[in-house]
Scaffold this motif. Structure first.
Motif, PDB file in Angstrom:
ATOM      1  N   TYR A 125     -11.460   0.496   5.959  1.00 41.38           N
ATOM      2  CA  TYR A 125     -11.765   1.582   5.008  1.00 41.38           C
ATOM      3  C   TYR A 125     -10.818   1.524   3.815  1.00 41.38           C
ATOM      4  O   TYR A 125      -9.679   1.079   3.938  1.00 41.38           O
ATOM      5  CB  TYR A 125     -11.630   2.952   5.698  1.00 41.38           C
ATOM      6  CG  TYR A 125     -12.810   3.235   6.590  1.00 41.38           C
ATOM      7  CD1 TYR A 125     -13.883   4.000   6.149  1.00 41.38           C
ATOM      8  CD2 TYR A 125     -12.870   2.691   7.869  1.00 41.38           C
ATOM      9  CE1 TYR A 125     -14.985   4.226   6.965  1.00 41.38           C
ATOM     10  CE2 TYR A 125     -13.965   2.905   8.694  1.00 41.38           C
ATOM     11  CZ  TYR A 125     -15.019   3.681   8.230  1.00 41.38           C
ATOM     12  OH  TYR A 125     -16.115   3.891   9.030  1.00 41.38           O
TER      13      TYR A 125
ATOM     14  N   LYS B 162       0.890  -1.183   0.000  1.00 39.84           N
ATOM     15  CA  LYS B 162       0.000   0.000   0.000  1.00 39.84           C
ATOM     16  C   LYS B 162       0.918   1.220   0.000  1.00 39.84           C
ATOM     17  O   LYS B 162       1.132   1.894   1.019  1.00 39.84           O
ATOM     18  CB  LYS B 162      -1.015  -0.019   1.152  1.00 39.84           C
ATOM     19  CG  LYS B 162      -0.561  -0.429   2.526  1.00 39.84           C
ATOM     20  CD  LYS B 162      -1.616  -0.153   3.609  1.00 39.84           C
ATOM     21  CE  LYS B 162      -1.560   1.263   4.134  1.00 39.84           C
ATOM     22  NZ  LYS B 162      -2.419   1.535   5.292  1.00 39.84           N
TER      23      LYS B 162
ATOM     24  N   GLY C 129       2.742   1.238  -5.290  1.00 37.36           N
ATOM     25  CA  GLY C 129       1.740   2.289  -5.515  1.00 37.36           C
ATOM     26  C   GLY C 129       0.586   1.776  -6.336  1.00 37.36           C
ATOM     27  O   GLY C 129      -0.561   2.145  -6.105  1.00 37.36           O
TER      28      GLY C 129
ATOM     29  N   ASN D 238      -8.093  -1.877   8.465  1.00 37.94           N
ATOM     30  CA  ASN D 238      -8.698  -0.690   9.092  1.00 37.94           C
ATOM     31  C   ASN D 238     -10.161  -0.515   8.676  1.00 37.94           C
ATOM     32  O   ASN D 238     -10.834   0.416   9.136  1.00 37.94           O
ATOM     33  CB  ASN D 238      -7.869   0.571   8.798  1.00 37.94           C
ATOM     34  CG  ASN D 238      -7.684   0.832   7.311  1.00 37.94           C
ATOM     35  OD1 ASN D 238      -8.553   0.522   6.508  1.00 37.94           O
ATOM     36  ND2 ASN D 238      -6.546   1.413   6.951  1.00 37.94           N
TER      37      ASN D 238
ATOM     38  N   HIS E 287       0.893   4.139  -0.940  1.00 40.89           N
ATOM     39  CA  HIS E 287       0.470   5.500  -0.576  1.00 40.89           C
ATOM     40  C   HIS E 287       0.782   5.822   0.883  1.00 40.89           C
ATOM     41  O   HIS E 287       0.670   6.980   1.291  1.00 40.89           O
ATOM     42  CB  HIS E 287      -1.024   5.687  -0.865  1.00 40.89           C
ATOM     43  CG  HIS E 287      -1.913   4.685  -0.193  1.00 40.89           C
ATOM     44  ND1 HIS E 287      -2.095   3.409  -0.685  1.00 40.89           N
ATOM     45  CD2 HIS E 287      -2.666   4.755   0.934  1.00 40.89           C
ATOM     46  CE1 HIS E 287      -2.928   2.751   0.119  1.00 40.89           C
ATOM     47  NE2 HIS E 287      -3.282   3.541   1.100  1.00 40.89           N
TER      48      HIS E 287
ATOM     49  N   HIS F  95      -9.384   9.024   3.646  1.00 44.91           N
ATOM     50  CA  HIS F  95      -8.256   8.430   2.916  1.00 44.91           C
ATOM     51  C   HIS F  95      -7.187   9.484   2.649  1.00 44.91           C
ATOM     52  O   HIS F  95      -6.002   9.278   2.884  1.00 44.91           O
ATOM     53  CB  HIS F  95      -8.752   7.830   1.604  1.00 44.91           C
ATOM     54  CG  HIS F  95      -7.687   7.100   0.862  1.00 44.91           C
ATOM     55  ND1 HIS F  95      -7.150   5.920   1.311  1.00 44.91           N
ATOM     56  CD2 HIS F  95      -7.033   7.398  -0.282  1.00 44.91           C
ATOM     57  CE1 HIS F  95      -6.213   5.509   0.475  1.00 44.91           C
ATOM     58  NE2 HIS F  95      -6.129   6.384  -0.501  1.00 44.91           N
TER      59      HIS F  95
ATOM     60  N   LYS G  98      -8.029   3.644  10.926  1.00 50.20           N
ATOM     61  CA  LYS G  98      -7.485   4.520   9.876  1.00 50.20           C
ATOM     62  C   LYS G  98      -7.523   5.969  10.385  1.00 50.20           C
ATOM     63  O   LYS G  98      -8.581   6.461  10.751  1.00 50.20           O
ATOM     64  CB  LYS G  98      -8.315   4.359   8.601  1.00 50.20           C
ATOM     65  CG  LYS G  98      -7.734   5.062   7.386  1.00 50.20           C
ATOM     66  CD  LYS G  98      -8.366   4.539   6.107  1.00 50.20           C
ATOM     67  CE  LYS G  98      -7.802   5.267   4.888  1.00 50.20           C
ATOM     68  NZ  LYS G  98      -8.208   4.627   3.641  1.00 50.20           N
TER      69      LYS G  98
ATOM     70  N   GLY H 155      -3.081  -3.488   2.258  1.00 47.00           N
ATOM     71  CA  GLY H 155      -4.302  -2.904   2.816  1.00 47.00           C
ATOM     72  C   GLY H 155      -5.497  -3.818   2.605  1.00 47.00           C
ATOM     73  O   GLY H 155      -5.490  -4.672   1.708  1.00 47.00           O
ATOM     74  N   ASP H 156      -6.549  -3.608   3.421  1.00 48.41           N
ATOM     75  CA  ASP H 156      -7.735  -4.468   3.223  1.00 48.41           C
ATOM     76  C   ASP H 156      -8.486  -4.063   1.950  1.00 48.41           C
ATOM     77  O   ASP H 156      -9.053  -4.916   1.259  1.00 48.41           O
ATOM     78  CB  ASP H 156      -8.658  -4.506   4.459  1.00 48.41           C
ATOM     79  CG  ASP H 156      -9.085  -3.140   4.971  1.00 48.41           C
ATOM     80  OD1 ASP H 156      -8.661  -2.108   4.415  1.00 48.41           O
ATOM     81  OD2 ASP H 156      -9.851  -3.102   5.947  1.00 48.41           O
ATOM     82  N   GLY H 157      -8.432  -2.779   1.594  1.00 47.50           N
ATOM     83  CA  GLY H 157      -8.993  -2.381   0.302  1.00 47.50           C
ATOM     84  C   GLY H 157      -8.156  -2.961  -0.828  1.00 47.50           C
ATOM     85  O   GLY H 157      -8.682  -3.453  -1.835  1.00 47.50           O
ATOM     86  N   GLU H 158      -6.854  -2.936  -0.628  1.00 44.64           N
ATOM     87  CA  GLU H 158      -5.945  -3.499  -1.629  1.00 44.64           C
ATOM     88  C   GLU H 158      -6.254  -4.972  -1.886  1.00 44.64           C
ATOM     89  O   GLU H 158      -6.052  -5.469  -3.016  1.00 44.64           O
ATOM     90  CB  GLU H 158      -4.490  -3.337  -1.162  1.00 44.64           C
ATOM     91  CG  GLU H 158      -3.485  -3.905  -2.147  1.00 44.64           C
ATOM     92  CD  GLU H 158      -2.038  -3.699  -1.740  1.00 44.64           C
ATOM     93  OE1 GLU H 158      -1.792  -3.284  -0.593  1.00 44.64           O
ATOM     94  OE2 GLU H 158      -1.161  -3.942  -2.583  1.00 44.64           O
TER      95      GLU H 158
ATOM     96  N   LEU I  42      -1.703  -0.832  -6.524  1.00 46.07           N
ATOM     97  CA  LEU I  42      -2.080  -1.790  -5.483  1.00 46.07           C
ATOM     98  C   LEU I  42      -2.090  -3.219  -6.022  1.00 46.07           C
ATOM     99  O   LEU I  42      -2.550  -3.473  -7.126  1.00 46.07           O
ATOM    100  CB  LEU I  42      -3.450  -1.424  -4.916  1.00 46.07           C
ATOM    101  CG  LEU I  42      -3.512  -0.063  -4.202  1.00 46.07           C
ATOM    102  CD1 LEU I  42      -4.958   0.307  -3.883  1.00 46.07           C
ATOM    103  CD2 LEU I  42      -2.677  -0.066  -2.938  1.00 46.07           C
TER     104      LEU I  42
HETATM  105  C1  LIG Z   1      -4.264  -0.748  -8.941  1.00 43.58           C
HETATM  106  C2  LIG Z   1      -4.712   0.470  -8.206  1.00 43.58           C
HETATM  107  N1  LIG Z   1      -6.006   0.826  -8.241  1.00 43.58           N
HETATM  108  C3  LIG Z   1      -6.410   1.939  -7.583  1.00 43.58           C
HETATM  109  C4  LIG Z   1      -5.524   2.711  -6.889  1.00 43.58           C
HETATM  110  C5  LIG Z   1      -5.995   3.966  -6.195  1.00 43.58           C
HETATM  111  N2  LIG Z   1      -5.991   3.803  -4.753  1.00 43.58           N
HETATM  112  C6  LIG Z   1      -5.004   4.273  -3.986  1.00 43.58           C
HETATM  113  S1  LIG Z   1      -5.190   3.926  -2.374  1.00 43.58           S
HETATM  114  C7  LIG Z   1      -6.654   3.142  -2.651  1.00 43.58           C
HETATM  115  C8  LIG Z   1      -7.428   2.519  -1.519  1.00 43.58           C
HETATM  116  C9  LIG Z   1      -6.638   1.500  -0.815  1.00 43.58           C
HETATM  117  O1  LIG Z   1      -7.330   1.018   0.310  1.00 43.58           O
HETATM  118  P1  LIG Z   1      -6.524   0.209   1.408  1.00 43.58           P
HETATM  119  O2  LIG Z   1      -5.684  -0.800   0.749  1.00 43.58           O
HETATM  120  O3  LIG Z   1      -7.524  -0.295   2.396  1.00 43.58           O
HETATM  121  O4  LIG Z   1      -5.569   1.291   2.019  1.00 43.58           O
HETATM  122  P2  LIG Z   1      -5.681   2.037   3.439  1.00 43.58           P
HETATM  123  O5  LIG Z   1      -7.129   2.235   3.743  1.00 43.58           O
HETATM  124  O6  LIG Z   1      -5.043   1.132   4.420  1.00 43.58           O
HETATM  125  O7  LIG Z   1      -4.923   3.300   3.263  1.00 43.58           O
HETATM  126  C10 LIG Z   1      -6.963   3.160  -4.009  1.00 43.58           C
HETATM  127  C11 LIG Z   1      -8.185   2.565  -4.589  1.00 43.58           C
HETATM  128  C12 LIG Z   1      -4.172   2.298  -6.888  1.00 43.58           C
HETATM  129  N3  LIG Z   1      -3.220   2.989  -6.221  1.00 43.58           N
HETATM  130  N4  LIG Z   1      -3.793   1.172  -7.539  1.00 43.58           N
END
Ligand SMILES: Cc1ncc(C[n+]2csc(CCOP(=O)(O)OP(=O)(O)O)c2C)c(N)n1
Length: 280
Positions: A181, A69, A118, A179, A71, A254, A241, A148-151, A120
């Motif tokens: 979210y 993750k 970056g 988290n 970011h 976010h 988060k 990440g759980d969204g990841e 994901l």
């Molecule tokens: C392949 C890809 N799709 C979309 C994004 C855009 N993006 C950046 S962060 C994010 C959400 C990630 O959620 P999570 O993994 O839960 O991160 P956390 O909440 O822990 O910061 C998205 C969709 C990306 N960076 N890479």
């Protein structure tokens, strides 16, 4: 692992959280929520668990951190600065022109970053490749992968878990930052994972779940993960988060663009938390 010293790790976590905020403040806005929630994990990794040399970031026998993750780069920049990879103030150039500190981690720019991330999902696959490579080279280095759980919506994450289990990569510890979210809302509303730890376990990873803001719990889970042989491990971190960032903790935002007054309040609260950890 170094002996467990809860106070020392809590102080380090508070320093990491404060410095993460300062790094992002230098740009004015950014991924606060998903960066500050990693402070305790980073403190245990760099304060007690990992083998690394800030003077030789590419030391072949180092342990690896792969922040899939990506970011959450500011949490890594704060930690690496505190560990002595570079003067911390250098990281107060986040995302400025020609900086070595982009918002997402880049191995060609920042000392301490092992893999560029970056997009994901991709870091998960690269991390397993690094772990397999280290095994083939006869190294006992470990790879710590943060997802990440969204990841985990990305199929590539599951392909990586499948690969790691099939290759018995017991030199991998995955941290799943649960988290609840992602970018635009609660993970359960966007693509509900159901029993995420159960699914990871079903993919063959030795899976534990702990409070991601409890340094002792993370430390003990890591001890168990290190002792486990024959399959990769996963430590699911139940986190908040935005933890400790006054403007982001309640909303679990976010990305945040706080006002100057909100920044000042958040930095002051993080300084007070650090002082409290020192006095505890
Ligand atoms: C392949 C890809 N799709 C979309 C994004 C855009 N993006 C950046 S962060 C994010 C959400 C990630 O959620 P999570 O993994 O839960 O991160 P956390 O909440 O822990 O910061 C998205 C969709 C990306 N960076 N890479």
């Amino acid at each position: 692992m170094k002996d467990l010293n809860v106070k020392e790790l809590n102080v380090l976590a508070a320093q990491i959280r404060l410095e993460t905020l300062k790094v992002i403040r230098s740009r004015g806005f950014g991924h606060v929520g998903g960066s500050v929630d990693l402070a305790e994990m980073m403190a245990v990794l760099y304060g007690a668990a990992m083998r690394f040399d800030p003077k030789n970031p590419r030391w072949p026998d180092r342990d690896w951190l792969v922040l899939s993750k990506g970011h959450a780069g500011p949490a890594a920049y704060a930690t690496f600065g505190l560990m002595g990879y570079y003067p911390l103030e250098e990281a107060y150039t986040l995302n400025h022109p020609h900086t070595r500190f982009p918002s997402h981690t880049d191995r060609l720019l920042t000392p301490g970053v092992d893999l560029t991330t970056g997009s994901l999902g991709q870091g998960a696959s690269s991390a397993m490749g690094a772990a397999l490579g280290n095994k083939l080279d006869g190294r006992d280095s470990r790879v710590y992968l943060v997802v990440g759980d969204g990841e985990a919506d990305e199929g590539q994450v599951w392909e990586a878990f499948h690969f790691a289990a099939a290759h018995k990569l017991d030199n991998v510890v995955v941290f799943l930052d649960m988290n609840g979210y992602q970018l635009d809302g609660p993970t359960a509303d966007i693509l509900d994972h159901g029993d995420l730890p159960g699914k990871i376990a079903a993919f063959g990873l030795y899976t534990q779940q702990v409070d991601g803001h409890d340094v002792a719990a993370i430390y003990h889970a890591l001890e168990a993960a290190h002792a486990h042989k024959g399959s990769p491990s996963c430590i699911v971190l139940k986190t908040c988060k935005g933890k400790g960032a006054t403007f982001a903790e309640a909303s679990h935002a976010h990305s945040s663009t706080p006002s100057e007054a909100q920044w000042a309040e958040a930095i002051q609260a993080a300084e007070q938390a650090l002082e409290a950890a020192r006095l505890a």
